[in-house]
Design a protein around this motif. Structure first.
Motif, PDB file in Angstrom:
ATOM      1  N   GLU A 172      -1.509   0.620   0.765  1.00  0.00           N
ATOM      2  CA  GLU A 172      -1.207   1.446  -0.405  1.00  0.00           C
ATOM      3  C   GLU A 172      -0.429   0.687  -1.480  1.00  0.00           C
ATOM      4  N   ASN A 175     -11.055  -1.753   7.696  1.00  0.00           N
ATOM      5  CA  ASN A 175     -11.221  -0.664   8.648  1.00  0.00           C
ATOM      6  C   ASN A 175      -9.855  -0.264   9.211  1.00  0.00           C
ATOM      7  N   GLY A 176      -9.760   0.912   9.753  1.00  0.00           N
ATOM      8  CA  GLY A 176      -8.476   1.392  10.234  1.00  0.00           C
ATOM      9  C   GLY A 176      -7.787   2.231   9.162  1.00  0.00           C
ATOM     10  N   GLU A 177      -6.479   2.359   9.283  1.00  0.00           N
ATOM     11  CA  GLU A 177      -5.714   3.220   8.386  1.00  0.00           C
ATOM     12  C   GLU A 177      -5.598   2.602   6.988  1.00  0.00           C
ATOM     13  N   PRO A 178      -6.117   3.253   5.942  1.00  0.00           N
ATOM     14  CA  PRO A 178      -6.008   2.690   4.591  1.00  0.00           C
ATOM     15  C   PRO A 178      -4.587   2.714   4.051  1.00  0.00           C
ATOM     16  N   ASP A 179      -3.698   3.530   4.646  1.00  0.00           N
ATOM     17  CA  ASP A 179      -2.327   3.626   4.136  1.00  0.00           C
ATOM     18  C   ASP A 179      -1.591   2.292   4.187  1.00  0.00           C
ATOM     19  N   GLN A 180      -1.992   1.408   5.094  1.00  0.00           N
ATOM     20  CA  GLN A 180      -1.287   0.127   5.206  1.00  0.00           C
ATOM     21  C   GLN A 180      -1.478  -0.751   3.973  1.00  0.00           C
ATOM     22  N   ALA A 190     -14.431   1.366   3.883  1.00  0.00           N
ATOM     23  CA  ALA A 190     -14.639   0.962   5.273  1.00  0.00           C
ATOM     24  C   ALA A 190     -16.108   0.625   5.516  1.00  0.00           C
ATOM     25  N   ASN A 217      -4.037  -6.959  11.029  1.00  0.00           N
ATOM     26  CA  ASN A 217      -4.774  -7.222   9.797  1.00  0.00           C
ATOM     27  C   ASN A 217      -4.375  -8.574   9.227  1.00  0.00           C
TER      28      ASN A 217
END
Length: 200
Positions: free
Chosen positions: A59, A52-57, A67, A21
């Motif tokens: 937080e 896109n991908g894991e939103p936790d990154q 997305a 990212n």
């Protein structure tokens, strides 16, 4: 005046940056995303991140993460569509888009885009290149959310060029100076990051 919402476009593949990212890359001790947030947040209403991908990154940034609504990589137009639909759901008639790789955004970007709206309500940021030729920066723009059906149809037809889509709606232009540095300079490669760090 009610400030329009804004969406930071960070849904790309970052292939020229080496993948991952791009917004989480560091520039002089701060991530690109943090720098863009600091620039755009004082100018807008609600702020969201298109990724896109894991939103936790993301937080730590306290932003809603929206997305793309398309399978696979559809480019920044898909992010603009996601931003339009997010803004419309909150009752807004426009949304500002900015790119996560433009850490030098003008602090009066939204005000000047609003003043520059064309007949359709669309306005693009623009700046002269080194030869003085005016260049549009359609990822940094004010979009009327009423175009979302047209935009979805364009994406479904295979159109992914954001400038081509915008040009069809007679956009206005907010023109910014490009000295000492172009405020819409994209940081696409490690060399671009190094240049920006040297400038800072």
């Amino acid at each position: 005046m009610t400030l329009p919402p804004a969406v930071i476009l960070a849904g790309g593949l970052s292939t020229r940056m080496g993948g991952g990212n791009k917004g989480l890359r560091f520039l002089a001790g701060e991530t690109l995303l943090a720098r863009v947030i600091a620039r755009i947040r004082p100018q807008c209403g609600p702020l969201a991140l298109n990724a896109n991908g894991e939103p936790d990154q993301f937080e730590d940034y306290d932003l809603p993460v929206i997305a793309d609504g398309f399978v696979g990589f559809a480019g920044p137009l898909a992010g603009v569509l996601a931003g339009m639909e997010w803004a419309a759901a909150q009752g807004f008639d426009h949304v500002v888009s900015v790119s996560v790789d433009t850490p030098f955004l003008p602090m009066d970007l939204v005000h000047r885009l609003n003043d520059a709206k064309g007949r359709s309500g669309l306005a693009l940021a623009a700046s002269p290149d080194r030869e003085g030729v005016l260049r549009d920066h359609p990822t940094c723009a004010l979009w009327p959310v009423g175009l979302h059906d047209d935009l979805r149809a364009a994406l479904e037809s295979g159109l992914h060029r954001i400038g081509q889509f915008a040009a069809a709606y007679q956009p206005g232009r907010a023109v910014f100076e490009s000295r000492p540095i172009d405020p819409f300079m994209n940081l696409n490669t490690p060399d671009d990051l190094a240049y920006a760090a040297h400038y800072l």
